[in-house]
Enzyme design. Structure first.
Site, PDB file in Angstrom:
ATOM      1  CG  ASP A 114      36.754  45.211 -58.486  1.00  0.00           C
ATOM      2  OD1 ASP A 114      36.957  44.335 -59.336  1.00  0.00           O
ATOM      3  OD2 ASP A 114      36.222  46.302 -58.759  1.00  0.00           O
ATOM      4  CG  HIS A 116      37.235  48.873 -54.520  1.00  0.00           C
ATOM      5  ND1 HIS A 116      37.504  50.024 -55.240  1.00  0.00           N
ATOM      6  CD2 HIS A 116      36.479  48.084 -55.343  1.00  0.00           C
ATOM      7  CE1 HIS A 116      36.939  49.945 -56.433  1.00  0.00           C
ATOM      8  NE2 HIS A 116      36.319  48.772 -56.530  1.00  0.00           N
ATOM      9  CG  ASP A 143      38.668  48.782 -59.596  1.00  0.00           C
ATOM     10  OD1 ASP A 143      39.361  49.413 -60.426  1.00  0.00           O
ATOM     11  OD2 ASP A 143      37.425  48.795 -59.616  1.00  0.00           O
ATOM     12  CG  ASN A 175      36.976  51.211 -63.171  1.00  0.00           C
ATOM     13  OD1 ASN A 175      37.095  50.132 -62.587  1.00  0.00           O
ATOM     14  ND2 ASN A 175      36.056  52.094 -62.823  1.00  0.00           N
ATOM     15  CG  HIS A 176      38.079  52.664 -58.911  1.00  0.00           C
ATOM     16  ND1 HIS A 176      37.581  53.679 -58.129  1.00  0.00           N
ATOM     17  CD2 HIS A 176      37.006  52.011 -59.404  1.00  0.00           C
ATOM     18  CE1 HIS A 176      36.257  53.633 -58.132  1.00  0.00           C
ATOM     19  NE2 HIS A 176      35.883  52.630 -58.907  1.00  0.00           N
ATOM     20  CG  HIS A 227      39.012  46.161 -63.760  1.00  0.00           C
ATOM     21  ND1 HIS A 227      38.992  45.684 -62.470  1.00  0.00           N
ATOM     22  CD2 HIS A 227      38.141  47.200 -63.790  1.00  0.00           C
ATOM     23  CE1 HIS A 227      38.140  46.401 -61.761  1.00  0.00           C
ATOM     24  NE2 HIS A 227      37.604  47.331 -62.532  1.00  0.00           N
ATOM     25  CG  HIS A 335      34.286  47.042 -64.216  1.00  0.00           C
ATOM     26  ND1 HIS A 335      34.720  48.211 -63.611  1.00  0.00           N
ATOM     27  CD2 HIS A 335      33.567  47.444 -65.303  1.00  0.00           C
ATOM     28  CE1 HIS A 335      34.281  49.245 -64.307  1.00  0.00           C
ATOM     29  NE2 HIS A 335      33.587  48.816 -65.317  1.00  0.00           N
TER      30      HIS A 335
END
Length: 406
Positions: A114, A116, A143, A175-176, A227, A335
């Site tokens: 991730d 972000h 992500d 998932n984002h 992920h 994740h």
């Protein structure tokens, strides 16, 4: 940490934890002349020089311009061309992409967890590990957006690398990369703030690109990356008793009670329909949701992931079964950041960028998280981080339904 340390027979992949943000040079090309605004190359072909200019522009604008001025450095026309070009490449890839085909014994694969929207950390990671090249592959494990203030720049930069080196840079879905998460954790508001009147158009284009992101990869035939992680089998589906007056119609069981769950196969993974904005938590197409939302557990077996409201929990026995079935040595997933891992009993804390979660006869399961000092709030937040503090709260299904119907 190298996977050679984790598994002597799987030296092909490297996991690169990141140092603290304060230790990095945020603009490696600060004294170089860079054309602003950026334009798409006349011949339509991206070059390393163009990507380096993109990095310099994004780093400069992230420090000196308010979000509303973003089109002055990256016009929506260039955005459209980049996203469309990348989407065409991504949508043609299988759900589970093979990595390192055509590489030699000196090749390495860098797996990134991730990020972000932490643009400067991503740039540092790329510089520190070395640019993608003929012998250096990158697998980004999802992500890219939400939380951080530069999710748009981060995603566009990675798309540019994908267009430039499509067989060396692989972007998996997290998932984002969904309508639900981006509406809660800031990316939608970020895009609207940066592109103003054209923001809704740009956001829709990003969502369409998310749908094309592959779900998983197999590195050098020995490392599975995704992920969230593992997933259930959706076959065979149990046919229940037909209701009266409905000839020929069967009610299909979702098999979500935990007693009937079993691991899915790579064949099922590749047949799953991934082009959905929000992977389903019920119904017959559960594999994408499992791959993106599931978590490991120290408890044996498969069970519904009740804390998240979607996906599964799987134990060390499932890791061993999956590795053994496909002759793999390692599973790499992401994740879970430090805040999410704090809630997982029996598993290590996520303070060093990675953890070894399962160490079984057939190999290992590793979680890697590549967003240091997470979550970062040193710039404008695009969501109410005081209200939404966990990495991924339990899904609000009513909100998902509203999003899907809008």
């Amino acid at each position: 940490m190298s996977t050679e340390e984790a598994s002597a027979s799987s030296p092909i992949a490297s996991i690169v934890p990141l140092p603290c943000s304060a230790d990095r040079n945020l603009n490696p090309r600060e004294n170089s002349p860079v054309p602003i605004p950026l334009s798409w190359p006349d011949d339509g072909n991206l070059t390393l020089s163009w990507i380096e200019d993109l990095i310099s522009v994004f780093e400069w604008s992230s420090r000196h311009l308010p979000p509303s001025q973003f089109p002055s450095v990256f016009p929506v026309s260039v955005f459209d061309t980049l996203v469309l070009t990348a989407s065409r490449i991504l949508h043609k890839e299988p759900n589970c992409v093979p990595v390192n085909e055509g590489g030699d014994e000196n090749s390495c694969v860098v797996v990134v967890g991730d990020v972000h929207g932490q643009l400067h950390d991503v740039v540092f990671l790329l510089k520190d590990a070395g640019w993608p090249s003929d012998n250096r592959f990158f697998v980004f494990n999802g992500d890219y957006v939400d939380r951080g203030s530069w999710g748009l720049e981060t995603f566009l930069l990675l798309l540019a690398w994908k267009v430039f080196l499509p067989q060396r840079v692989f972007l998996l879905r997290g998932n984002h990369e969904s309508k639900y998460c981006t509406s809660v954790y800031g990316f939608e508001k970020e895009v609207l703030a940066k592109y103003g009147a054209q923001g809704k158009h740009a956001y829709r284009k990003c969502l369409g690109c998310f749908e094309g992101l592959p779900l998983a990869s197999i590195i050098a035939g020995s490392v599975y990356t995704a992920h969230g992680g593992l997933f259930r089998s959706v076959l065979p589906v149990t046919a229940l008793k037909r209701p009266k007056g409905k000839k020929g119609r069967k009610i299909l069981s979702n098999l979500v009670d935990g007693k009937h769950l079993k691991l899915g196969s790579l064949e099922e993974l590749n047949k799953a329909r991934r082009s959905v904005l929000d992977p389903p938590w019920e119904g017959l197409n559960l594999i994408p949701g499992d791959v993106l939302w599931s978590d490991p557990s120290m408890k044996s077996g498969l069970s519904p992931n009740k804390d998240r409201g979607i996906g599964l929990l799987w134990g060390p026995d499932c890791t061993d079964e999956f590795l053994k079935k496909y002759h793999l040595k390692l599973i790499i997933r992401s994740h879970e950041g430090p805040d999410a891992r704090e809630k997982q009993s029996g598993l290590s804390e996520m303070q060093n960028g990675y953890t070894i979660d399962h160490d079984v006869e057939s190999g290992k399961l590793i979680t890697v998280f590549s967003a240091p000092d997470y979550p970062q709030f040193q710039a404008e937040p695009f969501y109410d981080f005081e209200e939404v503090i966990d990495s991924d709260e339990e899904l609000d299904f009513s909100l998902v339904q509203n999003d899907l119907s809008s």
